[in-house]
Structures are given as structure tokens and as C-alpha cells.
Scaffold this motif. Sequence first.
Motif, short mmCIF file in Angstrom:
data_model
loop_
_atom_site.label_atom_id
_atom_site.label_comp_id
_atom_site.label_asym_id
_atom_site.label_seq_id
_atom_site.Cartn_x
_atom_site.Cartn_y
_atom_site.Cartn_z
N VAL A 132 56.72 37.67 30.54
CA VAL A 132 57.68 38.11 29.51
C VAL A 132 58.74 39.05 30.08
CG1 VAL A 132 56.19 37.68 27.52
CG2 VAL A 132 56.11 39.92 28.63
N ALA A 133 58.40 39.81 31.13
CA ALA A 133 59.40 40.73 31.70
C ALA A 133 60.60 39.97 32.26
CB ALA A 133 58.77 41.64 32.75
N PRO A 134 60.40 38.98 33.16
CA PRO A 134 61.59 38.25 33.63
C PRO A 134 62.24 37.44 32.51
CG PRO A 134 59.58 37.25 34.52
CD PRO A 134 59.19 38.55 33.87
N CYS A 135 61.45 37.00 31.54
CA CYS A 135 62.03 36.19 30.45
C CYS A 135 62.99 37.03 29.61
CB CYS A 135 60.90 35.60 29.60
SG CYS A 135 61.50 34.30 28.52
N VAL A 136 62.70 38.32 29.48
CA VAL A 136 63.61 39.20 28.74
C VAL A 136 64.73 39.72 29.65
CG1 VAL A 136 63.81 41.43 27.54
CG2 VAL A 136 61.88 39.91 27.04
N LEU A 137 64.34 40.18 30.84
CA LEU A 137 65.29 40.93 31.68
C LEU A 137 66.08 40.04 32.65
CD1 LEU A 137 62.90 43.88 32.62
CD2 LEU A 137 64.66 43.90 30.85
N GLY A 138 65.51 38.87 32.99
CA GLY A 138 66.14 38.00 33.99
C GLY A 138 65.85 38.49 35.40
N PHE A 175 64.35 38.88 39.29
CA PHE A 175 63.01 39.09 39.88
C PHE A 175 62.51 40.42 39.35
CE2 PHE A 175 60.65 40.99 43.61
CZ PHE A 175 59.53 40.18 43.54
N THR A 176 61.42 40.41 38.62
CA THR A 176 60.96 41.64 37.98
C THR A 176 59.67 42.13 38.63
OG1 THR A 176 59.90 40.34 36.26
CG2 THR A 176 62.06 41.24 35.75
N ILE A 177 59.56 43.45 38.63
CA ILE A 177 58.39 44.11 39.22
C ILE A 177 57.87 45.11 38.20
CG2 ILE A 177 57.58 45.54 41.14
CD1 ILE A 177 60.29 44.73 42.55
N ILE A 178 56.61 44.96 37.83
CA ILE A 178 56.01 45.93 36.91
C ILE A 178 55.36 47.01 37.77
CG2 ILE A 178 54.28 46.27 35.10
CD1 ILE A 178 54.91 43.25 34.40
N ARG A 179 55.97 48.18 37.81
CA ARG A 179 55.41 49.26 38.64
C ARG A 179 54.10 49.74 38.06
NH1 ARG A 179 54.27 54.23 38.68
NH2 ARG A 179 55.15 54.70 36.64
N SER A 180 54.03 49.83 36.70
CA SER A 180 52.84 50.37 36.06
C SER A 180 52.74 49.84 34.63
CB SER A 180 52.97 51.90 36.05
OG SER A 180 52.18 52.48 35.04
N TYR A 181 51.51 49.59 34.18
CA TYR A 181 51.29 49.18 32.79
C TYR A 181 51.13 50.39 31.87
CZ TYR A 181 51.14 44.13 33.51
OH TYR A 181 51.50 42.83 33.76
N GLU A 182 50.53 51.47 32.42
CA GLU A 182 50.33 52.67 31.59
C GLU A 182 50.69 53.92 32.39
OE1 GLU A 182 46.48 51.01 29.13
OE2 GLU A 182 46.51 53.10 29.79
N PRO A 183 51.83 54.51 32.18
CA PRO A 183 52.87 54.12 31.25
C PRO A 183 53.59 52.88 31.76
CG PRO A 183 53.65 55.94 32.58
CD PRO A 183 52.21 55.70 32.97
N PHE A 184 54.19 52.14 30.82
CA PHE A 184 54.82 50.88 31.20
C PHE A 184 56.17 51.14 31.86
CE2 PHE A 184 57.14 46.92 30.54
CZ PHE A 184 56.23 46.04 31.09
N GLU A 185 56.33 50.58 33.07
CA GLU A 185 57.63 50.70 33.74
C GLU A 185 57.90 49.40 34.49
OE1 GLU A 185 58.17 54.12 36.27
OE2 GLU A 185 60.17 53.46 36.86
N ASP A 232 50.04 39.64 38.19
CA ASP A 232 50.35 40.42 36.98
C ASP A 232 51.49 41.42 37.20
OD1 ASP A 232 48.52 39.04 35.44
OD2 ASP A 232 47.18 40.75 35.10
N ILE A 233 52.20 41.32 38.35
CA ILE A 233 53.25 42.30 38.67
C ILE A 233 54.61 41.63 38.87
CG2 ILE A 233 54.03 43.95 40.43
CD1 ILE A 233 51.05 44.55 40.95
N PHE A 234 54.67 40.58 39.69
CA PHE A 234 55.96 39.94 40.00
C PHE A 234 56.24 38.78 39.05
CE2 PHE A 234 55.35 40.85 44.83
CZ PHE A 234 55.82 42.14 44.66
N GLY A 235 57.52 38.58 38.75
CA GLY A 235 57.93 37.40 37.98
C GLY A 235 59.38 37.07 38.26
N ILE A 236 59.74 35.81 38.08
CA ILE A 236 61.14 35.39 38.24
C ILE A 236 61.53 34.51 37.06
CG2 ILE A 236 62.68 33.86 39.58
CD1 ILE A 236 61.48 34.83 42.12
N ALA A 237 62.70 34.78 36.49
CA ALA A 237 63.24 33.90 35.44
C ALA A 237 63.86 32.68 36.10
CB ALA A 237 64.31 34.65 34.65
#
Length: 310
Positions: A144-150, A152-162, A22-27
Motif C-alpha cells: 500500500v505504501a508504493p501504491c499511495v506514494l509511488g 520505490f518505498t522503504i518503511i523505516r519503522s512500523y511503530e512509529p510508522f515512517e 515487508d519493507i521495500f515496494g515499487i509502484a
Amino acid sequence: MTDEWIRIAAPATTSNIGAGFDIFGIALKEPYDIIEGRKIESGIVITEVSGPGSDSIPLDPSSNSVGIAAAEVLRRCEADFGIEIKIKKGIRPCSGIGSSGASAAGGAYLAHILCGEKLNLTELVLCAAHAEDVTSGGFHADNVAPCVLGGFTIIRSYEPFEVISIKPPEDLGVVVAMPDVLVPTKESRAVLPKEVGVKDLVFHVGNASCLVYAMMSGDLGLIGRSVKDAVFEPARAHLVPHLKQAESAAMSHGALVSFLGGSGPCIISFYDKGSHNGDQIADSIKSLYAENGMKCDTWVTECGSGCRRI
Ligand code: HSE
């Protein structure tokens, strides 16, 4: 009111990537969905869904990822118009490479363009993640994060979202193998443990941290060693026939690492484009499934950009 059609390419993504559930993603560069839309007087109307698996995708915009995400963007922008949408699926649903995520991100991006690009990209990720929540049984933004941003994406936190995006190494090749079995994300999330032990937590933090370092420094060997999952893939392995054999086949044909993509059933293999041949890795997995009487589609691809207008 009607306007010109605009077209968005929304790429497949691979998520979790070992220890980053639920944290890492790659487009990925391929495959991708194409979402087309134009302004209409009011409401969201989906007039066409085509491509692999499209007969299982609802036209009702309140239960369709594209429709839900686009409506959320219109709401946030206080738009005084609606959108007619056509969806051309390039990514089969229940694949584990972000099929619903690509549709959600593509719908959000389409509405964003039609609204005059008023939102920032993090807000777009949240609009798309809202659709994921409705359609796949859990608020997760790692597709959805890598799909929007391209990248390798890392979600540091969901609340607050970063969320942050970094550029993966140029020579990182990706093989996607999709065996002919459907694994709905909802079902794949239902088999997960509710809690993890300290030993597994320590293992995941170490591997996740090193994977980020390896992506930034371009250390492909460390990428291979750091894609490790002690919790989620083991809980899901029974959902994908021949998963472990497929991973072994990829490894013996030069993959740096081979692992379950997202919630499955896709099997993702990373390899060094400079020294190895992705087609051989893809063929080894395809042959394994053929020997077991199953079809398996493959893509030899690489990391890519996020949603874009085409
Ligand atoms: N992180 C999510 C999961 C991705 O593994 O359930 C779903 O594609």
C-alpha cells in the motif's frame, strides 16, 4: 445526497524485492485497478465488482479491502456522508503484485478526495494498511505504501510508522509474469519461519542497504546483485510451480535479476530498458509455462506513480 462519480487508478506493486520483506515496494505502471465512487447519505455501499477474479471478492464493505480502507478514511475525517463504490479489478487477487493492496489504497485515496484531502499521505498509507491487516493476515504496508506514494518505498519503522519514497532509475524495466496459480497471502505468510539467524540477517542488511544505494544512484548492475533473499523466497518457492526455471529463463534472456514478487506467484524480472528487450524476457517465461501446460500472463512495464485521479 448524491454527487458526481470520481475515478481512481490504483497501481499494482511489487514488494519485498529481495532482502526487504515487508519493507521495500515499487509502484508499477501496469496493471491497475479502477475504483469509482460518489458521495451518498451514509455508509459504504459496494454496488459492483468486475474484472479478473472479481467473483471471489466480497461486496460486503466490512470484508472488502476498498470498503474497509474507505471507511477508515471517513472515520478519521469525521465525515458526515457515505460512499457508493464500484470496483474494476485490473489485478487478479492472489497474484503477488498487491491486488488487495491496490484495492485498499484506491479505496483510501477515493475517500480522501471525497473528504477534501484532509489527511496526509502517510495517514492514507495507514488507512490502507489497516485493510490489508483485516484481509490478508498481517499488518504490512509494503504494497500500500508504493501504491499511495509511488516510486520505490522503504518503511523505516512500523511503530512509529515512517515511510519514504525515492525515484527509481528511469531505465529500470520491469517484467511481471503471472502463472495461472492462486497463492493467497495468508497461506504464503503461514509457511514463513518465525525467526532468522544472524548469518541471514547480515546477508539481508548488506543487500538491502546496497539496493537502496543502487536505486538512488541508478546503478542497475548493483540493483541486479542486491536483490537477494536468503529467507522468504526459499520458504515459499514450493508454492509456485517452476519458479526457479522461470527465473533462469528470464536471466538467460537478459534480466538483471528475477525473483518472487511479494507473496507470489508473480515472478518479477528487472532489466535495463536501454540495452535489453522486456518482451523477450516475458516470452521466455510464458513459453516455459506453456511447455508445462500452464497459462502465464505477462506485462512489460516500468516503475510508476501512486494512486491518481483519472
Ligand atoms: N510483504 C508481504 C509478504 C507482501 O511477502 O507477505 C504480500 O503481498
